[in-house]
Design a protein around this motif. Sequence first.
Motif, PDB file in Angstrom:
ATOM      1  N   GLY A  35       0.811  -1.209   0.000  1.00 15.37           N
ATOM      2  CA  GLY A  35       0.000   0.000   0.000  1.00 15.37           C
ATOM      3  C   GLY A  35       0.847   1.263   0.000  1.00 15.37           C
ATOM      4  O   GLY A  35       0.563   2.215  -0.722  1.00 15.37           O
ATOM      5  N   VAL A  36       1.902   1.267   0.813  1.00 14.69           N
ATOM      6  CA  VAL A  36       2.788   2.443   0.857  1.00 14.69           C
ATOM      7  C   VAL A  36       3.508   2.618  -0.475  1.00 14.69           C
ATOM      8  O   VAL A  36       3.603   3.739  -1.001  1.00 14.69           O
ATOM      9  N   ILE A  37       3.991   1.521  -1.047  1.00 12.94           N
ATOM     10  CA  ILE A  37       4.675   1.611  -2.350  1.00 12.94           C
ATOM     11  C   ILE A  37       3.713   2.122  -3.417  1.00 12.94           C
ATOM     12  O   ILE A  37       4.057   3.005  -4.212  1.00 12.94           O
ATOM     13  N   ALA A  38       2.501   1.575  -3.449  1.00 11.51           N
ATOM     14  CA  ALA A  38       1.532   2.001  -4.454  1.00 11.51           C
ATOM     15  C   ALA A  38       1.146   3.460  -4.254  1.00 11.51           C
ATOM     16  O   ALA A  38       1.019   4.218  -5.221  1.00 11.51           O
ATOM     17  N   PHE A  39       0.954   3.868  -3.009  1.00 12.98           N
ATOM     18  CA  PHE A  39       0.564   5.242  -2.722  1.00 12.98           C
ATOM     19  C   PHE A  39       1.651   6.231  -3.131  1.00 12.98           C
ATOM     20  O   PHE A  39       1.369   7.255  -3.765  1.00 12.98           O
ATOM     21  N   VAL A  40       2.894   5.927  -2.791  1.00 14.57           N
ATOM     22  CA  VAL A  40       4.000   6.851  -3.098  1.00 14.57           C
ATOM     23  C   VAL A  40       4.275   6.893  -4.596  1.00 14.57           C
ATOM     24  O   VAL A  40       4.442   7.969  -5.179  1.00 14.57           O
ATOM     25  N   THR A  41       4.305   5.747  -5.245  1.00  9.97           N
ATOM     26  CA  THR A  41       4.620   5.740  -6.675  1.00  9.97           C
ATOM     27  C   THR A  41       3.465   6.272  -7.525  1.00  9.97           C
ATOM     28  O   THR A  41       3.688   6.651  -8.672  1.00  9.97           O
ATOM     29  N   ALA A  42       2.268   6.312  -6.982  1.00  7.31           N
ATOM     30  CA  ALA A  42       1.137   6.867  -7.731  1.00  7.31           C
ATOM     31  C   ALA A  42       1.267   8.374  -7.905  1.00  7.31           C
ATOM     32  O   ALA A  42       0.614   8.952  -8.780  1.00  7.31           O
ATOM     33  N   THR A  54       1.459  -2.948  -7.846  1.00  4.66           N
ATOM     34  CA  THR A  54       1.553  -3.095  -6.392  1.00  4.66           C
ATOM     35  C   THR A  54       0.212  -2.800  -5.732  1.00  4.66           C
ATOM     36  O   THR A  54      -0.138  -3.426  -4.736  1.00  4.66           O
ATOM     37  N   GLY A  55      -0.541  -1.864  -6.290  1.00  3.68           N
ATOM     38  CA  GLY A  55      -1.873  -1.598  -5.762  1.00  3.68           C
ATOM     39  C   GLY A  55      -2.806  -2.778  -5.931  1.00  3.68           C
ATOM     40  O   GLY A  55      -3.547  -3.142  -5.016  1.00  3.68           O
ATOM     41  N   LEU A  56      -2.764  -3.413  -7.098  1.00  5.04           N
ATOM     42  CA  LEU A  56      -3.627  -4.567  -7.339  1.00  5.04           C
ATOM     43  C   LEU A  56      -3.272  -5.731  -6.418  1.00  5.04           C
ATOM     44  O   LEU A  56      -4.154  -6.350  -5.802  1.00  5.04           O
ATOM     45  N   ILE A  57      -1.995  -6.009  -6.280  1.00  2.00           N
ATOM     46  CA  ILE A  57      -1.571  -7.102  -5.397  1.00  2.00           C
ATOM     47  C   ILE A  57      -1.877  -6.751  -3.946  1.00  2.00           C
ATOM     48  O   ILE A  57      -2.291  -7.617  -3.162  1.00  2.00           O
ATOM     49  N   LEU A  80      -6.113   0.220   6.479  1.00  2.00           N
ATOM     50  CA  LEU A  80      -5.170   1.281   6.101  1.00  2.00           C
ATOM     51  C   LEU A  80      -4.366   0.883   4.866  1.00  2.00           C
ATOM     52  O   LEU A  80      -4.206   1.673   3.926  1.00  2.00           O
ATOM     53  N   GLY A  81      -3.851  -0.340   4.865  1.00  2.00           N
ATOM     54  CA  GLY A  81      -3.095  -0.823   3.709  1.00  2.00           C
ATOM     55  C   GLY A  81      -3.950  -0.944   2.466  1.00  2.00           C
ATOM     56  O   GLY A  81      -3.517  -0.614   1.361  1.00  2.00           O
ATOM     57  N   LEU A  82      -5.189  -1.419   2.640  1.00  2.00           N
ATOM     58  CA  LEU A  82      -6.104  -1.527   1.497  1.00  2.00           C
ATOM     59  C   LEU A  82      -6.423  -0.161   0.909  1.00  2.00           C
ATOM     60  O   LEU A  82      -6.489  -0.001  -0.314  1.00  2.00           O
ATOM     61  N   GLY A  88      -3.350   3.957  -4.812  1.00  2.00           N
ATOM     62  CA  GLY A  88      -2.264   3.793  -5.773  1.00  2.00           C
ATOM     63  C   GLY A  88      -2.697   3.060  -7.021  1.00  2.00           C
ATOM     64  O   GLY A  88      -2.301   3.411  -8.130  1.00  2.00           O
ATOM     65  N   PHE A  89      -3.540   2.046  -6.842  1.00  2.00           N
ATOM     66  CA  PHE A  89      -4.032   1.288  -7.988  1.00  2.00           C
ATOM     67  C   PHE A  89      -4.861   2.174  -8.909  1.00  2.00           C
ATOM     68  O   PHE A  89      -4.659   2.172 -10.128  1.00  2.00           O
ATOM     69  N   TYR A  90      -5.782   2.927  -8.356  1.00  2.00           N
ATOM     70  CA  TYR A  90      -6.664   3.746  -9.191  1.00  2.00           C
ATOM     71  C   TYR A  90      -5.914   4.884  -9.877  1.00  2.00           C
ATOM     72  O   TYR A  90      -6.171   5.173 -11.044  1.00  2.00           O
ATOM     73  N   LEU A  91      -4.975   5.509  -9.189  1.00  2.00           N
ATOM     74  CA  LEU A  91      -4.184   6.542  -9.857  1.00  2.00           C
ATOM     75  C   LEU A  91      -3.253   5.933 -10.900  1.00  2.00           C
ATOM     76  O   LEU A  91      -3.020   6.527 -11.954  1.00  2.00           O
ATOM     77  N   GLY A  92      -2.706   4.753 -10.610  1.00  2.00           N
ATOM     78  CA  GLY A  92      -1.885   4.063 -11.611  1.00  2.00           C
ATOM     79  C   GLY A  92      -2.684   3.710 -12.846  1.00  2.00           C
ATOM     80  O   GLY A  92      -2.201   3.812 -13.971  1.00  2.00           O
ATOM     81  N   MET A  93      -3.932   3.299 -12.647  1.00  2.00           N
ATOM     82  CA  MET A  93      -4.802   3.000 -13.793  1.00  2.00           C
ATOM     83  C   MET A  93      -5.116   4.272 -14.578  1.00  2.00           C
ATOM     84  O   MET A  93      -5.170   4.259 -15.803  1.00  2.00           O
TER      85      MET A  93
END
Length: 105
Positions: A35-42, A54-57, A80-82, A88-93
């Motif tokens: 979750g942190v990786i997806a949030f930061v990289t988004a 990472t968001g999907l996984i 929190l992680g979800l 991150g997943f939605y912004l990555g998409m």
Amino acid sequence: MAQAMRPDPGHSLFATDGKPHPIQDALVGVTLVLGVIAFVTAQFHSLHLLSSWTGLIGILTGGYGQFISVTTRERFLLILGLGAAAFGFYLGMAHGGLFGGVISG
């Protein structure tokens, strides 16, 4: 009443029922890290592949963790992680998706 006040160091950090939950604790940790990786990289448009995967996984591991969680602390940290993984997943998409730029069609 003295027994109720005595801490027991042999228990898990997230377990409030006095029993160890190693699988649930591992899923909490993995979901929070993803979750942190997806949030930061988004936050970076060019890292949409990393944030979306990472968001999907993270969403999948967090969902399974919610399914098998036992205590409220585990569920709280999984939420929190979800949330971070879903963000991150939605912004990555939105920035390009899971295969944006990799598969040209």
